[in-house]
Design a protein around this motif. Structure first.
Motif, PDB file in Angstrom:
ATOM      1  N   ALA A 174      -8.834 -13.345   5.650  1.00 41.29           N
ATOM      2  CA  ALA A 174      -8.646 -11.907   5.831  1.00 41.29           C
ATOM      3  C   ALA A 174      -7.659 -11.368   4.804  1.00 41.29           C
ATOM      4  N   TYR A 175      -7.906 -10.143   4.422  1.00 38.72           N
ATOM      5  CA  TYR A 175      -7.077  -9.408   3.466  1.00 38.72           C
ATOM      6  C   TYR A 175      -6.518  -8.195   4.199  1.00 38.72           C
ATOM      7  N   LEU A 176      -5.216  -7.982   4.082  1.00 38.26           N
ATOM      8  CA  LEU A 176      -4.560  -6.892   4.790  1.00 38.26           C
ATOM      9  C   LEU A 176      -3.748  -6.041   3.822  1.00 38.26           C
ATOM     10  N   MET A 177      -3.581  -4.778   4.173  1.00 40.05           N
ATOM     11  CA  MET A 177      -2.681  -3.875   3.462  1.00 40.05           C
ATOM     12  C   MET A 177      -1.397  -3.738   4.272  1.00 40.05           C
ATOM     13  N   LEU A 178      -0.270  -3.624   3.579  1.00 33.75           N
ATOM     14  CA  LEU A 178       1.019  -3.394   4.229  1.00 33.75           C
ATOM     15  C   LEU A 178       1.623  -2.124   3.655  1.00 33.75           C
ATOM     16  N   GLY A 179       1.732  -1.101   4.490  1.00 36.06           N
ATOM     17  CA  GLY A 179       2.230   0.188   4.028  1.00 36.06           C
ATOM     18  C   GLY A 179       3.659   0.110   3.527  1.00 36.06           C
ATOM     19  N   ALA A 207       0.832  -1.201   0.000  1.00 37.89           N
ATOM     20  CA  ALA A 207       0.000   0.000   0.000  1.00 37.89           C
ATOM     21  C   ALA A 207       0.868   1.252   0.000  1.00 37.89           C
ATOM     22  N   PRO A 208       1.075   1.856  -1.175  1.00 39.69           N
ATOM     23  CA  PRO A 208       1.795   3.129  -1.222  1.00 39.69           C
ATOM     24  C   PRO A 208       1.058   4.210  -0.433  1.00 39.69           C
ATOM     25  N   ASN A 209       1.835   5.125   0.131  1.00 38.72           N
ATOM     26  CA  ASN A 209       1.312   6.274   0.870  1.00 38.72           C
ATOM     27  C   ASN A 209       0.628   5.904   2.180  1.00 38.72           C
ATOM     28  N   LEU A 210       0.892   4.691   2.646  1.00 39.61           N
ATOM     29  CA  LEU A 210       0.576   4.330   4.024  1.00 39.61           C
ATOM     30  C   LEU A 210       1.901   4.091   4.740  1.00 39.61           C
ATOM     31  N   GLU A 211       1.898   4.307   6.045  1.00 37.28           N
ATOM     32  CA  GLU A 211       3.131   4.250   6.832  1.00 37.28           C
ATOM     33  C   GLU A 211       3.906   2.957   6.585  1.00 37.28           C
ATOM     34  N   PHE A 212       5.196   3.094   6.350  1.00 43.00           N
ATOM     35  CA  PHE A 212       6.043   1.946   6.034  1.00 43.00           C
ATOM     36  C   PHE A 212       5.970   0.883   7.131  1.00 43.00           C
ATOM     37  N   GLY A 213       5.721  -0.363   6.711  1.00 42.96           N
ATOM     38  CA  GLY A 213       5.759  -1.489   7.625  1.00 42.96           C
ATOM     39  C   GLY A 213       4.559  -1.644   8.529  1.00 42.96           C
ATOM     40  N   ARG A 214       3.537  -0.812   8.350  1.00 37.22           N
ATOM     41  CA  ARG A 214       2.341  -0.898   9.203  1.00 37.22           C
ATOM     42  C   ARG A 214       1.251  -1.674   8.473  1.00 37.22           C
ATOM     43  N   PHE A 215       0.591  -2.575   9.198  1.00 32.98           N
ATOM     44  CA  PHE A 215      -0.484  -3.395   8.644  1.00 32.98           C
ATOM     45  C   PHE A 215      -1.826  -2.687   8.841  1.00 32.98           C
ATOM     46  N   HIS A 216      -2.712  -2.852   7.848  1.00 31.81           N
ATOM     47  CA  HIS A 216      -4.037  -2.235   7.902  1.00 31.81           C
ATOM     48  C   HIS A 216      -5.075  -3.263   7.465  1.00 31.81           C
ATOM     49  N   THR A 217      -6.122  -3.416   8.255  1.00 27.44           N
ATOM     50  CA  THR A 217      -7.197  -4.340   7.892  1.00 27.44           C
ATOM     51  C   THR A 217      -8.461  -3.933   8.626  1.00 27.44           C
TER      52      THR A 217
END
Length: 231
Positions: free
Chosen positions: A187-192, A7-17
């Motif tokens: 589950a589907y997650l974003m990785l910054g 996920a570009p433009n999300l904090e580096f190394g942070r997971f989002h779900t």
């Protein structure tokens, strides 16, 4: 089943779900208009599909603004209009194409119904032929609540509690992983991956430094979900 998306433009190394819908359904529509072409100086002898196309595209936007419950989500984007070859000829045909994004099947059905009514109504008012072809594409990507909690726990073991967001706002993009989530809970997650051009942009550049973080997540996921007996 589980998946990660950079996920570009999300904090580096942070997971989002988030539990429930995280990405939208993606459908495609095509509208073909057929009028009567002729000389641009004699429009009264023609049935102008260009004017009809402009009216249809504008009217489609009223579905979101006037037919949709404001608490719901819907995107209708016209992305292509093709017609004509020169300045002094009214063309006979117009091709319109676009995308529809939804999370809810009732909203999706309402959008299709209203689009058909708008196309049919304008065809009658402009006295031309109009055909709407609606192609259902990817379904919404819907996370299982229990599996999302489990994935977030694993992600926290990799990135720390502060490195996991579990209330990520759903996005109107779409994902073919949705088919797997229809078949199995997961589950589907974003990785910054930090700042940079968005995905599908010509300047997009994958940040290789997040690869070990993602690999660690999947390795730990397997260790937690399928532990070796006696280990």
């Amino acid at each position: 089943v589980y998946a990660l998306h950079n996920a570009p433009n999300l904090e580096f190394g942070r997971f989002h779900t988030t539990p429930g819908p995280i990405m939208a359904a993606a459908d495609t529509f095509t509208i073909n208009l057929t009028g009567k072409g002729g000389h641009g100086a004699r429009p009264h002898e023609c049935i102008d599909p260009v004017v009809a196309a402009c009216a249809i595209v504008q009217s489609l936007q009223t579905i979101v603004s006037r037919n949709l419950d404001p608490k719901q989500k819907l995107v209708i984007s016209t992305t292509q209009i093709h017609t004509g070859t020169t300045d002094n000829v009214i063309p006979e045909e117009v091709y319109i194409n676009g995308t529809v994004r939804t999370f809810d099947k009732e909203v999706q059905a309402m959008a299709v119904r209203r689009m058909q009514a708008i196309v049919d109504g304008h065809a009658a008012s402009f006295d031309l032929k109009a055909e709407l072809d609606f192609e259902f594409g990817y379904p919404p990507t819907v996370n299982d609540a229990a599996k999302t909690d489990f994935a977030a726990e694993v992600a926290a073991e990799v990135a720390g509690e502060a490195g996991v967001e579990t209330a990520f706002p759903p996005v109107m993009g779409a994902e073919d992983f949705s088919y797997m989530l229809e078949a199995r809970p997961g589950a589907y997650l974003m990785l910054g991956q930090g700042d940079g051009a968005g995905v599908h942009h010509p300047l997009y550049n994958f940040n290789d430094e997040i690869a070990p973080i993602g690999a660690s997540f999947f390795a730990r996921l397997v260790e937690r979900a399928q532990p070796i007996a006696g280990a």
